[in-house]
Motif scaffolding. Sequence first.
Motif, PDB file in Angstrom:
ATOM      1  N   HIS A   2       1.475  -0.869  -0.395  1.00 53.51           N
ATOM      2  CA  HIS A   2      -0.240  -0.228   0.228  1.00 53.51           C
ATOM      3  C   HIS A   2       0.694   1.467   0.127  1.00 53.51           C
ATOM      4  CE1 HIS A   2      -4.065  -1.191   1.370  1.00 53.51           C
ATOM      5  NE2 HIS A   2      -3.049  -2.675   0.541  1.00 53.51           N
ATOM      6  N   VAL A   3       2.033   1.623  -0.762  1.00 58.29           N
ATOM      7  CA  VAL A   3       3.155   2.348  -0.494  1.00 58.29           C
ATOM      8  C   VAL A   3       2.907   2.428  -2.311  1.00 58.29           C
ATOM      9  CG1 VAL A   3       4.959   3.815  -0.504  1.00 58.29           C
ATOM     10  CG2 VAL A   3       3.662   1.859   0.685  1.00 58.29           C
ATOM     11  N   PHE A   4       2.541   3.853  -2.771  1.00 57.52           N
ATOM     12  CA  PHE A   4       2.342   4.255  -4.068  1.00 57.52           C
ATOM     13  C   PHE A   4       3.371   5.666  -4.466  1.00 57.52           C
ATOM     14  CE2 PHE A   4      -1.128   1.943  -3.186  1.00 57.52           C
ATOM     15  CZ  PHE A   4      -1.519   1.487  -4.567  1.00 57.52           C
ATOM     16  N   PHE A   5       3.834   5.965  -5.176  1.00 59.97           N
ATOM     17  CA  PHE A   5       4.761   6.986  -5.698  1.00 59.97           C
ATOM     18  C   PHE A   5       4.505   7.066  -6.941  1.00 59.97           C
ATOM     19  CE2 PHE A   5       7.418   3.174  -4.468  1.00 59.97           C
ATOM     20  CZ  PHE A   5       8.172   4.037  -3.335  1.00 59.97           C
ATOM     21  N   PRO A   6       5.092   9.436  -6.891  1.00 64.24           N
ATOM     22  CA  PRO A   6       3.951  10.343  -7.459  1.00 64.24           C
ATOM     23  C   PRO A   6       4.710   9.901  -9.513  1.00 64.24           C
ATOM     24  CG  PRO A   6       5.918  10.596  -6.875  1.00 64.24           C
ATOM     25  CD  PRO A   6       5.641   9.685  -5.929  1.00 64.24           C
ATOM     26  N   GLU A   7       3.081   9.795 -10.534  1.00 64.32           N
ATOM     27  CA  GLU A   7       3.305   9.917 -11.329  1.00 64.32           C
ATOM     28  C   GLU A   7       2.864  10.692 -11.736  1.00 64.32           C
ATOM     29  OE1 GLU A   7       5.310   7.234 -12.867  1.00 64.32           O
ATOM     30  OE2 GLU A   7       5.150   5.887 -11.175  1.00 64.32           O
ATOM     31  N   ALA A   8       3.087  11.492 -12.958  1.00 65.81           N
ATOM     32  CA  ALA A   8       3.058  12.399 -13.350  1.00 65.81           C
ATOM     33  C   ALA A   8       0.951  12.551 -13.978  1.00 65.81           C
ATOM     34  CB  ALA A   8       3.551  12.976 -14.550  1.00 65.81           C
ATOM     35  N   ASP A   9       1.490  11.173 -15.008  1.00 71.14           N
ATOM     36  CA  ASP A   9      -0.222  11.353 -15.610  1.00 71.14           C
ATOM     37  C   ASP A   9      -1.508  10.849 -14.072  1.00 71.14           C
ATOM     38  OD1 ASP A   9       1.159   8.161 -14.754  1.00 71.14           O
ATOM     39  OD2 ASP A   9       0.345   8.069 -16.409  1.00 71.14           O
ATOM     40  N   GLY A  10      -0.780  10.344 -13.330  1.00 74.08           N
ATOM     41  CA  GLY A  10      -1.913  10.498 -12.277  1.00 74.08           C
ATOM     42  C   GLY A  10      -2.455   9.171 -12.084  1.00 74.08           C
ATOM     43  N   THR A  11      -1.409   7.881 -12.420  1.00 73.23           N
ATOM     44  CA  THR A  11      -1.795   6.664 -12.091  1.00 73.23           C
ATOM     45  C   THR A  11      -1.424   5.976 -10.395  1.00 73.23           C
ATOM     46  OG1 THR A  11       0.022   6.112 -13.071  1.00 73.23           O
ATOM     47  CG2 THR A  11      -1.402   5.558 -14.655  1.00 73.23           C
ATOM     48  N   HIS A  12      -1.047   6.756 -10.214  1.00 69.25           N
ATOM     49  CA  HIS A  12      -0.648   6.076  -8.873  1.00 69.25           C
ATOM     50  C   HIS A  12      -2.251   6.155  -7.868  1.00 69.25           C
ATOM     51  CE1 HIS A  12      -0.294  10.265  -8.018  1.00 69.25           C
ATOM     52  NE2 HIS A  12       0.479  10.400  -7.318  1.00 69.25           N
ATOM     53  N   LEU A  13      -3.118   7.478  -8.279  1.00 71.31           N
ATOM     54  CA  LEU A  13      -4.628   7.337  -7.129  1.00 71.31           C
ATOM     55  C   LEU A  13      -5.046   6.532  -7.746  1.00 71.31           C
ATOM     56  CD1 LEU A  13      -4.138  11.784  -7.343  1.00 71.31           C
ATOM     57  CD2 LEU A  13      -3.490   9.621  -5.477  1.00 71.31           C
ATOM     58  N   ALA A  14      -4.692   5.875  -9.039  1.00 71.20           N
ATOM     59  CA  ALA A  14      -5.626   5.365  -9.863  1.00 71.20           C
ATOM     60  C   ALA A  14      -5.784   3.989  -8.977  1.00 71.20           C
ATOM     61  CB  ALA A  14      -6.234   5.127 -11.205  1.00 71.20           C
ATOM     62  N   ALA A  15      -4.431   4.023  -9.109  1.00 68.38           N
ATOM     63  CA  ALA A  15      -4.379   1.822  -8.373  1.00 68.38           C
ATOM     64  C   ALA A  15      -4.834   1.987  -7.195  1.00 68.38           C
ATOM     65  CB  ALA A  15      -2.343   2.055  -8.823  1.00 68.38           C
ATOM     66  N   MET A  16      -4.272   3.276  -6.447  1.00 70.21           N
ATOM     67  CA  MET A  16      -4.727   3.504  -5.328  1.00 70.21           C
ATOM     68  C   MET A  16      -6.183   3.589  -4.678  1.00 70.21           C
ATOM     69  SD  MET A  16      -4.378   6.282  -2.482  1.00 70.21           S
ATOM     70  CE  MET A  16      -6.098   6.826  -2.692  1.00 70.21           C
ATOM     71  N   PHE A  17      -7.033   4.006  -5.708  1.00 73.33           N
ATOM     72  CA  PHE A  17      -8.473   3.747  -5.776  1.00 73.33           C
ATOM     73  C   PHE A  17      -8.579   2.461  -6.305  1.00 73.33           C
ATOM     74  CE2 PHE A  17      -8.818   8.570  -5.641  1.00 73.33           C
ATOM     75  CZ  PHE A  17      -9.848   8.781  -4.034  1.00 73.33           C
ATOM     76  N   THR A  18      -8.235   1.253  -6.642  1.00 68.83           N
ATOM     77  CA  THR A  18      -8.508   0.213  -7.604  1.00 68.83           C
ATOM     78  C   THR A  18      -8.700  -0.883  -5.946  1.00 68.83           C
ATOM     79  OG1 THR A  18      -8.220   0.814  -9.582  1.00 68.83           O
ATOM     80  CG2 THR A  18      -8.103  -1.294  -9.096  1.00 68.83           C
ATOM     81  N   LYS A  19      -6.930  -0.341  -5.435  1.00 68.00           N
ATOM     82  CA  LYS A  19      -7.240  -1.307  -4.114  1.00 68.00           C
ATOM     83  C   LYS A  19      -7.759  -0.980  -3.077  1.00 68.00           C
ATOM     84  CE  LYS A  19      -2.457  -3.015  -3.516  1.00 68.00           C
ATOM     85  NZ  LYS A  19      -3.032  -3.840  -3.907  1.00 68.00           N
ATOM     86  N   ILE A  20      -8.127  -0.021  -3.345  1.00 67.13           N
ATOM     87  CA  ILE A  20      -9.768   0.491  -2.067  1.00 67.13           C
ATOM     88  C   ILE A  20     -11.485  -0.409  -2.842  1.00 67.13           C
ATOM     89  CG2 ILE A  20     -11.194   2.159  -1.015  1.00 67.13           C
ATOM     90  CD1 ILE A  20      -8.371   3.576  -1.201  1.00 67.13           C
ATOM     91  N   GLY A  21     -11.336   0.336  -3.656  1.00 68.14           N
ATOM     92  CA  GLY A  21     -12.393  -0.949  -4.294  1.00 68.14           C
ATOM     93  C   GLY A  21     -12.533  -2.282  -4.553  1.00 68.14           C
ATOM     94  N   ALA A  22     -11.244  -2.502  -4.551  1.00 66.35           N
ATOM     95  CA  ALA A  22     -11.085  -4.128  -4.648  1.00 66.35           C
ATOM     96  C   ALA A  22     -11.037  -4.844  -3.081  1.00 66.35           C
ATOM     97  CB  ALA A  22      -9.514  -4.357  -5.260  1.00 66.35           C
ATOM     98  N   ALA A  23     -11.274  -4.180  -2.042  1.00 66.77           N
ATOM     99  CA  ALA A  23     -10.720  -4.479  -0.590  1.00 66.77           C
ATOM    100  C   ALA A  23     -12.225  -4.766   0.197  1.00 66.77           C
ATOM    101  CB  ALA A  23      -9.695  -3.764   0.470  1.00 66.77           C
ATOM    102  N   ALA A  24     -13.725  -4.718  -0.833  1.00 66.22           N
ATOM    103  CA  ALA A  24     -14.919  -5.489  -0.759  1.00 66.22           C
ATOM    104  C   ALA A  24     -14.871  -6.894   0.041  1.00 66.22           C
ATOM    105  CB  ALA A  24     -15.722  -5.083  -1.501  1.00 66.22           C
TER     106      ALA A  24
END
Length: 116
Positions: free
Chosen positions: A94-116
């Motif tokens: 659960h450690v994400f690194f900054p990406e100029a295109d914002g994919t790190h945020l998308a990956a975090m939100f995907t992981k949040i949603g997958a934790a159902a």
Amino acid sequence: MGFFEANNYHPDFVVWLVDGKRQHMAFVDPKGLLLGLAGLTDDKIQFHKTIKARHPEADGLGVVLDAFILSETRFDGDPWWGQAHSKAEFEANHVFFPEADGTHLAAMFTKIGAAA
């Protein structure tokens, strides 16, 4: 708010998502990783596991608890803390690194949603 069981983890943000009858409450801390953490086993990094273990009743209430670190330190593939860790290993913890295109945020939100 702070979590002393996680080496005084004080997340700056709480992301609260409602998905039908389930609620996802994710604690998010933006921080640099070069100083102050003891590697992937650090209590602040492992808090995403600790919070679930310490509050198992949350699942029965329809709440999914989680925690993330959004590193201000870029991942450049160099060894961290004297050990080589892949970016995938950090993301699995659960450690994400900054990406100029914002994919790190998308990956975090995907992981949040997958934790159902």
